[in-house]
Scaffold this active site. Structure first.
Site, mmCIF file in Angstrom:
data_model
loop_
_atom_site.group_PDB
_atom_site.id
_atom_site.type_symbol
_atom_site.label_atom_id
_atom_site.label_comp_id
_atom_site.label_asym_id
_atom_site.label_seq_id
_atom_site.Cartn_x
_atom_site.Cartn_y
_atom_site.Cartn_z
ATOM 1 N N SER A 57 13.836 2.979 4.668
ATOM 2 C CA SER A 57 13.294 3.949 4.449
ATOM 3 C C SER A 57 12.100 4.465 5.000
ATOM 4 O O SER A 57 11.772 5.114 5.047
ATOM 5 C CB SER A 57 13.924 4.912 3.889
ATOM 6 O OG SER A 57 13.327 4.637 1.928
ATOM 7 N N HIS A 96 10.844 0.147 -4.195
ATOM 8 C CA HIS A 96 9.570 1.294 -5.105
ATOM 9 C C HIS A 96 9.693 0.339 -6.244
ATOM 10 O O HIS A 96 8.193 0.336 -7.528
ATOM 11 C CB HIS A 96 9.566 2.014 -4.999
ATOM 12 C CG HIS A 96 9.177 2.615 -3.677
ATOM 13 N ND1 HIS A 96 10.093 2.748 -2.775
ATOM 14 C CD2 HIS A 96 8.057 3.334 -3.284
ATOM 15 C CE1 HIS A 96 9.272 3.256 -1.502
ATOM 16 N NE2 HIS A 96 8.442 3.565 -1.782
#
Lengths: 254, 254
Positions: free
Chosen positions: A8, A180
């Protein structure tokens, strides 16, 4: 060999980095969908459509294997991609789960990720099928924290405590089910104490290594759908060096 | 009269609410671009393209006035929208600035918003033109905090302090240059002490009232580009009541 990787945004570069370390001769094509990031709070239908679009773009370069580096896309769109494409498609979920099962002694395994990943229950179902007891928790603030570069200190600690309080002492292994999160690993480890932390980037790289041949010219092409203001900074932060990249705008119609 | 309002997501509903209070007979069409939210960290080019697409969608309903409720879109795309459309276009920047100039005594005015809004310098330039001394600060974590419902308590307080420390005691007025921020108003007020807080939603409603006629059937149609998991919850939180809405998927090509 040509391998495509999409995410993404920039988080999937942690997966790309691990892949390049294992397969330095392979030619990699990475697409980060920064124009539509994040996927984590969006619906299944939208994430599936975005994932197909990303895959089609990478297929135009003749990739022979596709890695879905985004956990939310892996959770919602992996089956659809496998049905739609004729090349092998590897997600981050299965390798992370296998690694967790290998290192966990109590089989009480924590899973932290975006709202989408946790609500899909893909990790939890796979773990249960293998006899483990998963405890999952969505941590929607972790991605913006990392993108802000706040990975330690008072705020990072408070947010880690806020989300992980209910997991502390109840699991012996914790899967970081979002690309992340490895950047918050030290703060998470400090708070959680003695747990095994599974970072799926490493697990995916091992899985891809089984299927791929380390052949090619070792080139890398990076594509992003938006030239976001802190893009080159984040690329350097994650890959450890500056890399040039190309912008491929998404053309949309409402 | 038909008025269109668009925002990157649900935050602009705070503007819609203020507008409906001032103009209860007007027929409103609201579009929230939840499939591509947030705009705040994306590039000028991408935000301009998205803004034109949102405007075109609303024009198909025969709107006679367009309100750009998103601060980032107002900062980057307002001029382009005015050049491209034949109906009046109202952004949130000018009304917020005028309100701030009215209430500030020292003309030292703080501006907080997304990275995009602050980097565009649109607020700062307008304030300087009027002889004020702006101090601007991007607060990228405020939007995810609000979307998580963390609007008070320890974490909200730490994050508010983290960003606003350098403004405290240096401004007598603070412009909340993002539609999400009014939900953090109490925590901001507690930390900042005696400052005037300007919420652009109110200022925009006053501005639109000057141009619009309070005529029509008082209907409301809400459109979103993605049916995000917490959408109906956030609609209720902001509008104070449940509202039905329609999903208009964005169709994209990379």
């Amino acid at each position: 060999m040509k391998i495509g990787v999409f995410d993404s945004g920039v988080g999937g570069l942690t997966v790309l980095k691990a892949l390049r370390e294992e397969l330095p001769s392979v030619d990699f094509f990475y697409l980060g969908d920064t124009a539509r990031v994040p996927y984590g709070g969006k619906s299944k239908e939208t994430i599936q459509r975005y994932s197909l679009e990303c895959a089609e773009f990478l297929l135009s370069f003749g990739i022979e294997l596709l890695v879905v580096a985004c956990n939310t896309a892996s959770a919602y769109a992996l089956e659809l991609l496998r049905e739609s494409l004729t090349i092998p498609v590897i997600g981050v979920v299965q390798p992370g789960v296998e690694q967790a099962l290998k290192v966990s002694k109590t089989k009480r395994i924590g899973v932290i990720g975006t709202r989408g990943t946790v609500q899909s229950a893909v990790y939890q179902n796979l773990l249960k099928e293998q006899g483990a007891q998963p405890v999952a928790k969505a941590c929607p603030l972790f991605v913006p924290l990392v993108e802000e570069g706040i990975i330690n200190g008072k705020i990072a600690q408070s947010v880690v405590e806020y989300y992980l309080e209910e997991l502390k002492g109840k699991v012996d292994t914790l899967i970081l089910a979002c690309t992340h999160y490895p950047l918050l690993k030290e703060t998470i480890r400090e708070y959680m104490g003695d747990v095994e932390i599974v970072d799926s980037a490493q697990a995916v790289a091992q899985e891809v290594k089984k299927l791929a041949k380390n052949e090619g010219n070792g080139t890398l092409r990076l594509f992003f759908t938006d030239n976001s203001p802190n893009l080159s900074h984040l690329i350097k932060l994650i890959l450890g060096e500056e890399q040039s990249y190309e912008i491929i705008p998404v053309l949309c119609k409402l």
